[in-house]
Design an enzyme around this catalytic site. Structure first.
Site, PDB file in Angstrom:
ATOM      1  N   THR A   1      -3.251  -2.460   6.105  1.00 50.68           N
ATOM      2  CA  THR A   1      -3.339  -1.662   7.330  1.00 50.68           C
ATOM      3  C   THR A   1      -2.162  -1.956   8.263  1.00 50.68           C
ATOM      4  OG1 THR A   1      -5.741  -1.611   7.163  1.00 50.68           O
ATOM      5  CG2 THR A   1      -4.793  -1.208   9.351  1.00 50.68           C
TER       6      THR A   1
ATOM      7  N   GLU B   1       4.317  14.931   6.736  1.00 51.32           N
ATOM      8  CA  GLU B   1       4.688  14.151   5.554  1.00 51.32           C
ATOM      9  C   GLU B   1       4.504  15.002   4.307  1.00 51.32           C
ATOM     10  OE1 GLU B   1       2.973  10.174   5.427  1.00 51.32           O
ATOM     11  OE2 GLU B   1       3.056  10.081   7.598  1.00 51.32           O
TER      12      GLU B   1
ATOM     13  N   HIS C   1       5.124   5.106  -4.148  1.00 42.26           N
ATOM     14  CA  HIS C   1       5.761   5.771  -3.012  1.00 42.26           C
ATOM     15  C   HIS C   1       7.202   6.054  -3.417  1.00 42.26           C
ATOM     16  CE1 HIS C   1       7.185   6.729   0.969  1.00 42.26           C
ATOM     17  NE2 HIS C   1       5.957   6.616   1.442  1.00 42.26           N
TER      18      HIS C   1
ATOM     19  N   ARG D   1       3.696  13.179  -3.350  1.00 44.52           N
ATOM     20  CA  ARG D   1       4.359  11.954  -3.815  1.00 44.52           C
ATOM     21  C   ARG D   1       4.525  11.830  -5.313  1.00 44.52           C
ATOM     22  NH1 ARG D   1       1.728   7.686   0.253  1.00 44.52           N
ATOM     23  NH2 ARG D   1       2.827   8.616   1.994  1.00 44.52           N
TER      24      ARG D   1
ATOM     25  N   HIS E   1       2.419   1.673  -4.411  1.00 39.83           N
ATOM     26  CA  HIS E   1       2.068   1.794  -2.990  1.00 39.83           C
ATOM     27  C   HIS E   1       0.565   1.847  -2.742  1.00 39.83           C
ATOM     28  CE1 HIS E   1       2.769   2.992   1.150  1.00 39.83           C
ATOM     29  NE2 HIS E   1       2.050   4.089   0.995  1.00 39.83           N
TER      30      HIS E   1
ATOM     31  N   GLU F   1      -9.369   1.292   0.832  1.00 34.65           N
ATOM     32  CA  GLU F   1      -8.543   1.461  -0.378  1.00 34.65           C
ATOM     33  C   GLU F   1      -9.169   0.877  -1.639  1.00 34.65           C
ATOM     34  OE1 GLU F   1      -4.388   0.577   0.138  1.00 34.65           O
ATOM     35  OE2 GLU F   1      -4.022   0.667  -2.037  1.00 34.65           O
TER      36      GLU F   1
ATOM     37  N   ARG G   1      -3.189  10.729  -3.870  1.00 31.63           N
ATOM     38  CA  ARG G   1      -3.556  10.776  -2.453  1.00 31.63           C
ATOM     39  C   ARG G   1      -2.524  11.535  -1.627  1.00 31.63           C
ATOM     40  NH1 ARG G   1      -2.304   7.179   2.140  1.00 31.63           N
ATOM     41  NH2 ARG G   1      -0.845   6.197   0.712  1.00 31.63           N
TER      42      ARG G   1
ATOM     43  N   LEU H   1      -5.763   5.849   5.984  1.00 34.37           N
ATOM     44  CA  LEU H   1      -6.327   5.273   7.214  1.00 34.37           C
ATOM     45  C   LEU H   1      -7.522   6.119   7.646  1.00 34.37           C
ATOM     46  CD1 LEU H   1      -2.962   4.490   9.048  1.00 34.37           C
ATOM     47  CD2 LEU H   1      -4.539   2.820   8.070  1.00 34.37           C
TER      48      LEU H   1
HETATM   49  P1  FAD Z   1      -6.483  -3.598   3.939  1.00 32.96           P
HETATM   50  O1  FAD Z   1      -5.934  -3.112   5.196  1.00 32.96           O
HETATM   51  O2  FAD Z   1      -5.541  -3.896   2.849  1.00 32.96           O
HETATM   52  O3  FAD Z   1      -7.322  -4.898   4.266  1.00 32.96           O
HETATM   53  C1  FAD Z   1      -7.804  -5.719   3.212  1.00 32.96           C
HETATM   54  C2  FAD Z   1      -8.443  -6.939   3.828  1.00 32.96           C
HETATM   55  O4  FAD Z   1      -9.181  -7.625   2.824  1.00 32.96           O
HETATM   56  C3  FAD Z   1      -7.444  -7.953   4.378  1.00 32.96           C
HETATM   57  O5  FAD Z   1      -7.968  -8.482   5.563  1.00 32.96           O
HETATM   58  C4  FAD Z   1      -7.426  -9.037   3.288  1.00 32.96           C
HETATM   59  O6  FAD Z   1      -7.071 -10.307   3.758  1.00 32.96           O
HETATM   60  C5  FAD Z   1      -8.871  -8.997   2.860  1.00 32.96           C
HETATM   61  N1  FAD Z   1      -9.146  -9.540   1.528  1.00 32.96           N
HETATM   62  C6  FAD Z   1      -8.684  -9.092   0.337  1.00 32.96           C
HETATM   63  N2  FAD Z   1      -9.191  -9.832  -0.658  1.00 32.96           N
HETATM   64  C7  FAD Z   1      -9.993 -10.768  -0.082  1.00 32.96           C
HETATM   65  C8  FAD Z   1     -10.786 -11.841  -0.578  1.00 32.96           C
HETATM   66  N3  FAD Z   1     -10.870 -12.132  -1.889  1.00 32.96           N
HETATM   67  N4  FAD Z   1     -11.475 -12.594   0.301  1.00 32.96           N
HETATM   68  C9  FAD Z   1     -11.395 -12.362   1.641  1.00 32.96           C
HETATM   69  N5  FAD Z   1     -10.649 -11.379   2.161  1.00 32.96           N
HETATM   70  C10 FAD Z   1      -9.960 -10.582   1.307  1.00 32.96           C
HETATM   71  N6  FAD Z   1      -1.949   4.892   4.834  1.00 32.96           N
HETATM   72  C11 FAD Z   1      -2.010   5.897   5.728  1.00 32.96           C
HETATM   73  O7  FAD Z   1      -3.040   6.573   5.839  1.00 32.96           O
HETATM   74  N7  FAD Z   1      -0.941   6.155   6.536  1.00 32.96           N
HETATM   75  C12 FAD Z   1       0.212   5.441   6.480  1.00 32.96           C
HETATM   76  O8  FAD Z   1       1.131   5.685   7.223  1.00 32.96           O
HETATM   77  C13 FAD Z   1       0.303   4.411   5.533  1.00 32.96           C
HETATM   78  N8  FAD Z   1       1.438   3.692   5.406  1.00 32.96           N
HETATM   79  C14 FAD Z   1       1.450   2.623   4.566  1.00 32.96           C
HETATM   80  C15 FAD Z   1       2.582   1.826   4.528  1.00 32.96           C
HETATM   81  C16 FAD Z   1       2.598   0.684   3.742  1.00 32.96           C
HETATM   82  C17 FAD Z   1       3.816  -0.180   3.689  1.00 32.96           C
HETATM   83  C18 FAD Z   1       1.456   0.344   2.973  1.00 32.96           C
HETATM   84  C19 FAD Z   1       1.449  -0.882   2.138  1.00 32.96           C
HETATM   85  C20 FAD Z   1       0.337   1.159   2.989  1.00 32.96           C
HETATM   86  C21 FAD Z   1       0.319   2.297   3.784  1.00 32.96           C
HETATM   87  N9  FAD Z   1      -0.785   3.117   3.843  1.00 32.96           N
HETATM   88  C22 FAD Z   1      -0.828   4.145   4.734  1.00 32.96           C
HETATM   89  C23 FAD Z   1      -1.993   2.785   3.099  1.00 32.96           C
HETATM   90  C24 FAD Z   1      -2.988   2.117   4.051  1.00 32.96           C
HETATM   91  O9  FAD Z   1      -2.303   1.263   4.916  1.00 32.96           O
HETATM   92  C25 FAD Z   1      -4.035   1.309   3.309  1.00 32.96           C
HETATM   93  O10 FAD Z   1      -4.538   2.043   2.242  1.00 32.96           O
HETATM   94  C26 FAD Z   1      -5.175   0.962   4.237  1.00 32.96           C
HETATM   95  O11 FAD Z   1      -4.689   0.338   5.388  1.00 32.96           O
HETATM   96  C27 FAD Z   1      -6.161   0.061   3.524  1.00 32.96           C
HETATM   97  O12 FAD Z   1      -7.077  -0.418   4.464  1.00 32.96           O
HETATM   98  P2  FAD Z   1      -8.285  -1.331   3.978  1.00 32.96           P
HETATM   99  O13 FAD Z   1      -9.057  -1.695   5.183  1.00 32.96           O
HETATM  100  O14 FAD Z   1      -8.993  -0.662   2.874  1.00 32.96           O
HETATM  101  O15 FAD Z   1      -7.578  -2.608   3.344  1.00 32.96           O
HETATM  102  C1  SIN Z   2       4.519   6.492   4.768  1.00 34.39           C
HETATM  103  O1  SIN Z   2       4.700   6.265   5.959  1.00 34.39           O
HETATM  104  O2  SIN Z   2       5.323   7.074   4.050  1.00 34.39           O
HETATM  105  C2  SIN Z   2       3.253   6.027   4.138  1.00 34.39           C
HETATM  106  C3  SIN Z   2       2.197   6.994   4.418  1.00 34.39           C
HETATM  107  C4  SIN Z   2       1.039   6.769   3.491  1.00 34.39           C
HETATM  108  O3  SIN Z   2       1.094   5.964   2.592  1.00 34.39           O
HETATM  109  O4  SIN Z   2       0.044   7.475   3.689  1.00 34.39           O
END
Ligand code: FAD
Ligand code: SIN
Length: 532
Positions: free
Chosen positions: A44, A115, A243, A291, A352, A376, A387, A393
């Protein structure tokens, strides 16, 4: 031993939003959020582009966002889920704005970006740091609830189920139930159990199975591997999103730095190193095609030309506006000697996002009773085979709302399970060499990148499986005999994820969305989601 009404594993957008939405309406529930990293470290935090949500109903509509999502998903989205996420999304985004999240404005209105694959401007963003801003606001909001305890550096190892009470559990069982998790406190490597009435997995993706990835080090697919070991349902793992534009990274930094798709939405143009445009050969939407199409086009151009990267040309863009929108990207490029306003930015595709994962229904319910999953780590039906940018998000926010509502309604009928044994560490000795773990991880990344990348075929997949099986055996051996460490748990989970991606890819005898195989280059009409 510790007890909590709700155990949330993961503190990114999905985990923290679920905690807040639970605490807001049920202050009587004890809610424990654990994260294996420092609080704030998550996928995130690195999100750049923003959150997709229909905001301006004069130019945009739910139907358009739904159509774009279905188009990107290439026939495998669940249309009902897509409709649910997209129509409920804007209300969820308004909520995080009320909780303190800032999004950029222009002339008093939200500045909506575009995008790849989007037919309208609908991406709310905060510069190129949207994820950082959302993560910050969620952490702040969480602090306002006494009933939420956020504990960092606590690593979830495995889910507690009937298996830990001595019952035989197979994938055929439909009564598998989750009672909590075994966790390791990383400050002293003590393993404890946390018993819970309900567990929510929000552990994010598994980008770290590949050599090049935009995902931070936490992205080791732990939640997916835990559910797989608990014999829960996993779906669509072959759909790994690359990506198109990570900054070319010859120094091998991990993770790779992302050049947001929003830069192409702002006018950046993909070119070959000699400055020639190429996207017209692949899609009418050019640099802003979905993508999967852009990443494959880049991969193809690099292979045809024998070059290590293509470039993104931003030199024609307004300098002040570019720096205002993309300060992090501009400065990162400068730090490696590239002035994005004067030079081409060299870019390559990098792993990605995981479109597949733990199979969940519209309320985040998994196939394991009392176990929910959001964000995710799930396969929800929103993304299908690919996706749409910035829908992730959004998914995390909408999932959290549903999960919290159902838990609030159902938790009063759930009891703690008695008799769960403590962790048994018998038979293990001191770890011999960390190199055994780090070397296996490197091998895994090589195998996945060489054989299970953007373009696949049967020979490569078979070769990958043979090598992965060997890595699996070696790692299980280490697991049985050495003192356990987070690194070893992660390696085990990474290998499980690599194995799942490869097996699912072998099952899909067609090319669709993010899965492209030269042995079956066309789409088949009769193939649907893949499930284990
Ligand atoms: P995460 O945010 O990955 O959180 C996972 C959590 O689980 C973390 O706190 C981690 O420490 C914890 N965890 C994992 N395993 C364990 C374990 N075994 N024990 C305890 N804790 C654990 N998406 C968009 O919609 N828009 C964007 O602009 C965008 N840009 C991106 C840019 C980048 C560089 C990246 C990498 C991703 C991007 N994404 C974007 C994708 C998006 O950020 C993620 O898919 C989303 O934030 C995932 O959220 P989440 O809460 O599912 O997991
Ligand atoms: C980006 O900013 O290109 C990432 C957006 C996404 O993964 O949704």
């Amino acid at each position: 031993m510790e007890r909590t009404d709700v155990l949330i594993i993961g503190a990114g957008v999905a985990g923290l939003t679920t905690a807040i939405k639970l605490a807001e309406r049920r202050s009587d529930l004890s809610i424990t959020v654990i994260t294996k990293a420092k609080i704030g470290e998550s996928n995130t935090k690195y999100a750049q582009g923003g959150v997709a949500a229909v905001w301006d109903h004069q130019t945009d509509s739910y139907e358009k966002h739904i159509a774009d999502t279905l188009d990107a998903g290439d026939g495998l989205c669940d249309e009902e889920i897509v409709r649910m996420m997209i129509t409920e999304g804007p209300a969820r985004v308004k909520e995080i704005i009320e909780w303190g999240t800032r999004f950029d404005k222009h002339n008093g209105r939200y500045d909506l970006g575009r995008e790849g694959g989007h037919s309208e401007d609908r991406i709310l963003h905060y510069k190129d740091l949207t994820g950082w801003e959302i993560q910050r606001a969620l952490i702040e909001k969480t602090k306002s609830f006494e009933s939420i305890s956020v504990r960092d550096q606590i690593y979830a190892i495995d889910l507690l189920t009937q298996h830990h009470l001595g019952y035989s559990v197979t994938r055929a069982n439909d009564d598998i139930t989750c009672y909590g998790a075994y966790v390791m406190d990383k400050s002293n490597n003590d393993i404890q159990k946390i018993e819970a009435k309900v567990v929510v997995l929000a552990t994010g993706g598994a980008g770290q199975i590949y050599r090049s990835t935009t995902n931070p080090l936490i992205a080791t697919g732990d939640g997916i591997a835990m559910v797989y070991r608990a014999k829960g349902r996993i779906e669509n793992m072959e759909f790994v999103q690359f990506h198109p534009t990570a900054l070319y990274n010859p120094a091998g930094e991990n993770p790779d730095f992302l050049i947001s798709e929003a830069v192409r939405g702002f006018g950046g143009i993909l070119k070959t190193r000699d400055g020639k445009e190429f996207m017209h050969k692949y899609d009418d939407r050019l640099s802003l095609a979905p993508r999967d199409i852009v990443a494959r086009a880049i991969d193809n151009e690099m292979k045809i030309r024998g070059e290590d990267y293509v470039v993104l040309d931003c030199q024609h863009l307004d300098k002040d506006a570019f720096i205002r929108h993309f300060p992090t990207i501009y400065n990162k490029c400068l730090s490696v000697g590239i002035d994005a306003m004067k030079d081409f930015i060299p870019v390559v595709p990098a792993c990605h996002y995981f479109c597949g994962g733990v199979k969940v229904d519209q309320d985040g319910k998994t196939s394991v009773h009392h176990l929910f999953a959001g964000g995710e780590c799930t396969s929800s039906g929103l993304h299908g085979a690919n996706r749409l940018a910035s829908n992730s998000l959004l998914e995390g926010l909408v999932h959290a709302d549903h999960i919290a509502r159902v838990i609030r309604e159902e938790i009063d009928d759930i009891e703690y399970r008695e008799g769960i044994p403590d962790w048994d560490a018998m038979g293990t000795t001191d770890p011999k060499e960390m190199v055994l773990i780090t070397q296996s991880w490197k091998e895994l990344k090589e195998i996945m990148s060489s054989y299970v990348g953007i373009v696949r075929n049967n020979v490569r997949l078979k070769r990958a499986l043979t090598r992965l099986n060997l890595l699996y055996e070696e790692t299980e051996d280490l697991y049985r005999t050495t003192t356990l460490s987070p690194q070893l748990f992660e390696l085990r989970n990474l290998i499980t994820n690599g194995n799942l991606v490869t097996r699912f890819a072998s099952m899909r005898r067609e090319s669709r969305g993010l899965h492209f195989t030269t042995d079956f280059p066309d789409k088949q009409d009769f193939l649907d989601v893949t499930v284990l």
